[in-house]
Design an enzyme around this catalytic site. Structure first.
Site, PDB file in Angstrom:
ATOM      1  CB  THR A 295      42.942  48.742  13.794  1.00 46.32           C
ATOM      2  OG1 THR A 295      44.288  49.214  13.651  1.00 46.32           O
ATOM      3  CG2 THR A 295      42.316  48.632  12.407  1.00 46.32           C
ATOM      4  CG  PHE A 297      39.171  45.174  12.162  1.00 49.46           C
ATOM      5  CD1 PHE A 297      39.850  44.676  11.077  1.00 49.46           C
ATOM      6  CD2 PHE A 297      39.899  45.559  13.278  1.00 49.46           C
ATOM      7  CE1 PHE A 297      41.229  44.564  11.093  1.00 49.46           C
ATOM      8  CE2 PHE A 297      41.279  45.458  13.304  1.00 49.46           C
ATOM      9  CZ  PHE A 297      41.951  44.961  12.208  1.00 49.46           C
TER      10      PHE A 297
END
Length: 420
Positions: A295, A297
């Site tokens: 992921t 960010f």
């Protein structure tokens, strides 16, 4: 259960502005008042609840304001003989509130208190969405190792926490290698006036968590974030868990829910840290279907950072055009001709003007969606190539905004070799 005190998540009400905080001090040439700040840094303690401290601080501000009015009235009664002089640059200081060592009143915030720490990543207050144990908390710790992480119950609250000076930074997910973009945060980037100042990529390692002593034969359902459920679907089937899947707001919140309600028929998909925090046991480790689960960010701040050219930088922009998607080729050519690589391009419907109507007497009338385009490219805004490319893009677009120019995450990472 782990007895470690947990942080309370910020909610929308916690970030609702009730008192305006000036961000700049305007000096009057004829008079300068030196207001002594008696605010103690240790009173800014988020672990015991933001609302209480904020309410106490607002009460003290009201008391300070009444003292100022009272003092001004006394000065007028004395015939204007106030003990303040400002003649030809000679100034005296005015203490609006006497400084007392034994006072228990909360201290008013000063400009120094509201300014971010001078060292990037040192002693910053970083907002994230979720509860302790969430992957966003881990991303905040990777981006700012010495930070004070502040949990928020919504993405919107994390944005507002930075805007209202409750937090110095926000770390929020924007895309996952399996689930794609988090569209909610892309919309919020456009709605709020914050700047991307960095990025961090976090490998996601899912675990199946249950209460101590629970076996998989006891389970009737599995709860987690929708993306976590989809990322573990095949592995859950291989484990023989043909049970109901139920979506909740976040992964760590699912673990907290099981621990709080003592649910012995329910498992959660979350991180190993969530198991440690909420006293759960790991029934199965590394249950993601794809080991290359990452992921991305972004870190947000009130002010942009100064772009540089001595390290790899990335720039994020968003643009739109009245003539629809026909201009997209010209925009992409502006980068291609200058040998600037694009790392991401995504379109989102233009909310303010979602439908574009075109037509004439010969072809009739047609309706098309209007789109906004989000683009990330590998170049710093300090690079003349990027400056010239955006100057050309601006000629073709009706709307162009630079979301941020920031260092790329160059942390080496390789997927786990765990056999799933």
């Amino acid at each position: 259960m782990n007895s470690k005190p947990m942080l309370k998540s910020l909610s929308y009400l916690d970030t609702t502005p009730k008192l305006s905080i000036p961000r700049k001090i305007h000096q009057n040439r004829s008079q300068v008042c030196n207001i002594k700040s008696i605010y103690k840094h240790e009173s800014r303690n988020f672990s015991v609840g933001v609302v209480t401290n904020r309410a106490d601080w607002q009460s003290s501000c009201a008391i300070l304001a009444s003292n100022v009015v009272s003092q001004q009235s006394t000065e007028k009664t004395d015939g204007g003989n106030a003990d303040i002089t400002s003649i030809n640059g000679v100034h005296q200081t005015l203490d609006l509130v006497p400084v007392q060592q034994d006072t228990n009143l909360p201290k008013p915030l000063s400009i120094t208190d509201l300014s971010p720490a001078p060292m990037h990543g040192s002693q910053l207050r970083v907002a994230y969405q979720g509860v302790p144990g969430a992957y966003s908390e881990a991303a905040a710790g990777k981006a700012y190792p010495n930070c004070e992480a502040i949990p928020c119950d919504q993405f919107e609250v994390a944005f507002q926490a930075v805007e209202l000076w409750i937090a110095d930074r926000a770390v929020l997910p924007v895309e996952n290698s399996l689930g794609g973009s988090i569209h909610r945060n892309y919309d919020l980037l456009l709605r709020h006036n914050l700047h991307i100042v960095g990025e961090v990529q976090l490998p996601v390692h899912h675990c199946l968590l249950v209460l101590p002593g629970v076996r998989k034969e006891y389970l009737n359902r599995v709860i987690s974030h929708p993306q976590a459920l989809s990322q573990c679907e095949l592995t859950l089937t291989k484990l023989g868990l043909s049970v109901a899947r139920e979506a909740v707001d976040d992964t760590a919140g699912a673990a907290e829910f099981i621990a709080t309600h003592n649910l012995r028929d329910t498992a959660a998909i979350a991180s190993s840290r969530a198991a440690e925090l909420y006293g759960l046991q790991i029934l199965a480790d590394g249950i993601q279907d794809d080991s290359s689960n990452v992921t991305r960010f972004v870190m947000l701040a009130r002010e942009p950072i100064i772009p540089r050219t001595d390290r790899p930088f990335k720039t994020s922009i968003v643009f739109a055009h009245d003539k629809g998607t026909s201009v997209l080729f010209k925009v992409l050519s502006a980068f291609a001709f200058r040998n600037i690589s694009l790392t991401k391009i995504e379109s989102r419907p233009y909310r303010n003007r979602p439908i574009r109507v075109v037509g004439d007497a010969s072809t009739g009338t047609a309706k098309h969606f209007e789109y906004m385009f989000y683009v990330d490219f590998e170049a710093s805004m300090a690079d003349p190539r990027a400056q010239n490319a955006l100057a050309e893009v601006q000629e073709f677009t009706s709307f162009l905004r630079v979301l941020g120019s920031y260092p790329m995450d160059m942390t080496p990472w390789s997927p786990s070799n765990r056999d799933l």
